[in-house]
Design a protein around this motif. Structure first.
Motif: not given
Length: 176
Positions: A73-85, A88-91
């Motif tokens: 709660e209160g945490y967000s997925v880091h934007p690096w893992f959301l790039e390109g729409g 990603h489970q791994f970068r």
């Protein structure tokens, strides 16, 4: 943190899939045994970073950053893992400062990093690896910095990891 414990080196094929993982304490060896090829013939030498969540708080002039390997709660997925729409489970982040080999920007051992080119040339050479290959994004740099900060509790990388090549006097330094 568990995130750092789950990071591992690998050799990544040009199609973005893992060719093989490297031994956790000896990158010259494959995780499953045998000698690793770090010349680029088997792919780029990269660090696999698992998806993580983060939280930032500011109270007065005090910043706090938190990371988690699971959603909280209160945490967000880091934007690096959301790039390109895409989520990603791994970068993957380069293990070595890149060198141009046959027109491709490669993360390989025992090479002299390429320098003194335009950003456009570097982009073209990174993309020559195949679909999805790019230069390091701001989100990637931010993620790496955040993981460093939460592991070492300082912004002073030189105090923790050493000075490195900070004078530029050894510009012909070999990677690996």
């Amino acid at each position: 943190t568990q995130i750092q414990r789950n990071m591992k080196r690998c050799v990544l094929k040009d199609d973005g899939t893992v060719n093989y993982y490297l031994h956790s304490t000896n990158s010259t060896q494959k995780a499953q045994g045998g000698t690793a090829v770090l010349t680029g013939a088997d792919g780029n030498v990269m660090v696999e970073i698992p998806k993580f969540w983060y939280k930032h708080t500011l109270v007065g002039d005090t910043h706090e950053w938190w990371v988690s390997n699971t959603p909280l709660e209160g945490y967000s997925v880091h934007p690096w893992f959301l790039e390109g729409g895409v989520t990603h489970q791994f970068r993957y982040y380069r293990a070595y400062t890149p060198t141009v080999v046959a027109g491709k920007l490669r993360s390989i051992s025992a090479s002299t990093p390429t320098k003194r080119q335009t950003i456009s040339t570097f982009r073209t050479q990174a993309r020559a690896n195949g679909t999805g290959w790019e230069l390091c994004s701001w989100n990637a740099v931010n993620a790496i910095q955040l993981l460093f900060l939460t592991e070492y509790c300082t912004f002073n990388t030189q105090a923790v990891l050493g000075r490195g090549n900070d004078t530029g006097a050894d510009s012909g330094i070999t990677t690996g």
